[in-house]
Design a protein around this motif. Sequence first.
Motif, mmCIF file in Angstrom:
data_model
loop_
_atom_site.group_PDB
_atom_site.id
_atom_site.type_symbol
_atom_site.label_atom_id
_atom_site.label_comp_id
_atom_site.label_asym_id
_atom_site.label_seq_id
_atom_site.Cartn_x
_atom_site.Cartn_y
_atom_site.Cartn_z
ATOM 1 N N ARG A 1 10.437 -13.568 12.452
ATOM 2 C CA ARG A 1 11.184 -13.087 11.689
ATOM 3 C C ARG A 1 10.771 -13.173 10.114
ATOM 4 O O ARG A 1 10.699 -12.198 9.205
ATOM 5 N N ALA A 2 10.481 -14.456 9.993
ATOM 6 C CA ALA A 2 9.918 -14.519 8.472
ATOM 7 C C ALA A 2 8.535 -13.929 8.098
ATOM 8 O O ALA A 2 8.302 -13.506 7.246
ATOM 9 N N GLN A 3 7.654 -14.002 9.362
ATOM 10 C CA GLN A 3 6.367 -13.379 9.084
ATOM 11 C C GLN A 3 6.495 -11.878 8.940
ATOM 12 O O GLN A 3 5.739 -11.426 8.158
ATOM 13 N N ARG A 4 7.391 -11.335 9.801
ATOM 14 C CA ARG A 4 7.605 -9.877 9.582
ATOM 15 C C ARG A 4 8.015 -9.421 8.147
ATOM 16 O O ARG A 4 7.451 -8.472 7.524
ATOM 17 N N LEU A 5 9.030 -10.344 7.536
ATOM 18 C CA LEU A 5 9.440 -9.789 6.211
ATOM 19 C C LEU A 5 8.189 -10.010 5.302
ATOM 20 O O LEU A 5 7.789 -9.239 4.220
ATOM 21 N N CYS A 6 7.377 -11.009 5.385
ATOM 22 C CA CYS A 6 5.904 -11.257 4.328
ATOM 23 C C CYS A 6 5.108 -10.033 4.751
ATOM 24 O O CYS A 6 4.585 -9.549 3.795
ATOM 25 N N GLU A 7 5.114 -9.588 6.140
ATOM 26 C CA GLU A 7 3.880 -8.670 6.312
ATOM 27 C C GLU A 7 4.724 -6.957 5.705
ATOM 28 O O GLU A 7 3.678 -6.324 5.156
ATOM 29 N N ILE A 8 6.001 -6.895 5.801
ATOM 30 C CA ILE A 8 6.592 -5.766 5.157
ATOM 31 C C ILE A 8 6.215 -5.826 3.511
ATOM 32 O O ILE A 8 5.740 -5.124 2.995
ATOM 33 N N THR A 9 6.459 -7.054 2.972
ATOM 34 C CA THR A 9 6.469 -7.169 1.634
ATOM 35 C C THR A 9 5.080 -6.898 1.247
ATOM 36 O O THR A 9 4.871 -6.189 0.233
ATOM 37 N N TYR A 10 4.243 -7.331 2.005
ATOM 38 C CA TYR A 10 2.801 -7.007 1.472
ATOM 39 C C TYR A 10 2.429 -5.658 1.548
ATOM 40 O O TYR A 10 1.589 -4.875 0.814
ATOM 41 N N GLU A 11 2.916 -4.969 2.744
ATOM 42 C CA GLU A 11 2.691 -3.687 2.787
ATOM 43 C C GLU A 11 3.317 -2.760 1.653
ATOM 44 O O GLU A 11 2.843 -1.821 1.096
ATOM 45 N N CYS A 12 4.449 -3.253 1.186
ATOM 46 C CA CYS A 12 5.145 -2.560 0.169
ATOM 47 C C CYS A 12 4.315 -3.008 -1.254
ATOM 48 O O CYS A 12 4.095 -1.803 -1.848
ATOM 49 N N LEU A 13 3.659 -3.880 -1.462
ATOM 50 C CA LEU A 13 2.671 -3.990 -2.614
ATOM 51 C C LEU A 13 1.661 -2.939 -2.527
ATOM 52 O O LEU A 13 1.310 -2.619 -3.560
ATOM 53 N N MET A 14 1.058 -3.092 -1.301
ATOM 54 C CA MET A 14 -0.183 -2.234 -1.244
ATOM 55 C C MET A 14 0.084 -0.867 -1.180
ATOM 56 O O MET A 14 -0.744 0.018 -1.667
ATOM 57 N N ARG A 15 1.406 -0.290 -0.879
ATOM 58 C CA ARG A 15 1.655 1.199 -0.929
ATOM 59 C C ARG A 15 1.828 1.607 -2.295
ATOM 60 O O ARG A 15 1.694 2.528 -3.015
ATOM 61 N N GLY A 16 2.357 0.467 -3.203
ATOM 62 C CA GLY A 16 2.769 0.555 -4.601
ATOM 63 C C GLY A 16 1.688 0.788 -5.343
ATOM 64 O O GLY A 16 1.256 1.698 -6.175
#
Length: 273
Positions: free
Chosen positions: A131-146
């Motif tokens: 669950r925690a890993q998934r949040l970090c992965e989503i957040t990193y993807e948010c940064l890269m999409r930004g």
Amino acid sequence: MTDTDVMERKRVSEIPLHGPEAFEAMRKVGRMTAECLDLLAEHAQPGVTTDFLDRIAFEFIRDHGAYPACLHYRGYTKTICTSINHVVCHGIPNDKPLRDGDIVNIDVTLILDGWHGDSSRMYYIGEVSRRAQRLCEITYECLMRGIAAVKPGATTNDIGAAIQTYAEAERCSVVRDFCGHGLGRVFHDSPTILHYVEPAYNVELKPGMLFTIEPMINLGRPQVKVLSDGWTAVTRDRSLSAQFEHTVGVTETGVEVFTYSPKGYDKPPYGVA
């Protein structure tokens, strides 16, 4: 930056545009910032205190002829920010050991030859839940999409839309109380970079702009509160929060990221023992 800072930035009409010399200076300070975060990856382990990590960062920055921008900034007493689990940002290093299963954001800003480099990453402490890993992965993807949305003629809301659309599609929320910011010779400058769409504030991106993109993404609701120390921001529902941050510059054709890890440690796990 806080929502109050956002309002201050909205009143700024002139956004600094920088030339080749500034970009070269930002490459140097950005690389050093990333190298500091790389070093901390080797020490962020169960049983280690965030105070210890703070000392390592301070010694690295001092030994490389730079200065920690956060130290004594508005009364802040540490070199880095360490935000653990439900802490959204601005967690203050202390003598409490990190525990197996924690996730921690480490945020470093340093000054080299008068220029600021600002970056943060998530670190897994021991065995971390999926669950925690998934949040970090989503957040990193948010940064890269930004970051991918940055180019001349695009707008700050294009960055916000890229981040918000992805985060909410993954059933996470975007923190509204803090934002990215311009920087260079000034720590916090214009433009403001919101990580969500705000029709009342939308700035066209131009070559020479320098700023951070630093989305904070929660597993629960977006609301946060600041604790009595005046710095530590936590999720109101105590859900997990994660953040990644890069310093970037708008080029004639797109975007340059100044704070990529030389070791490829931009997202966990970092492959260190």
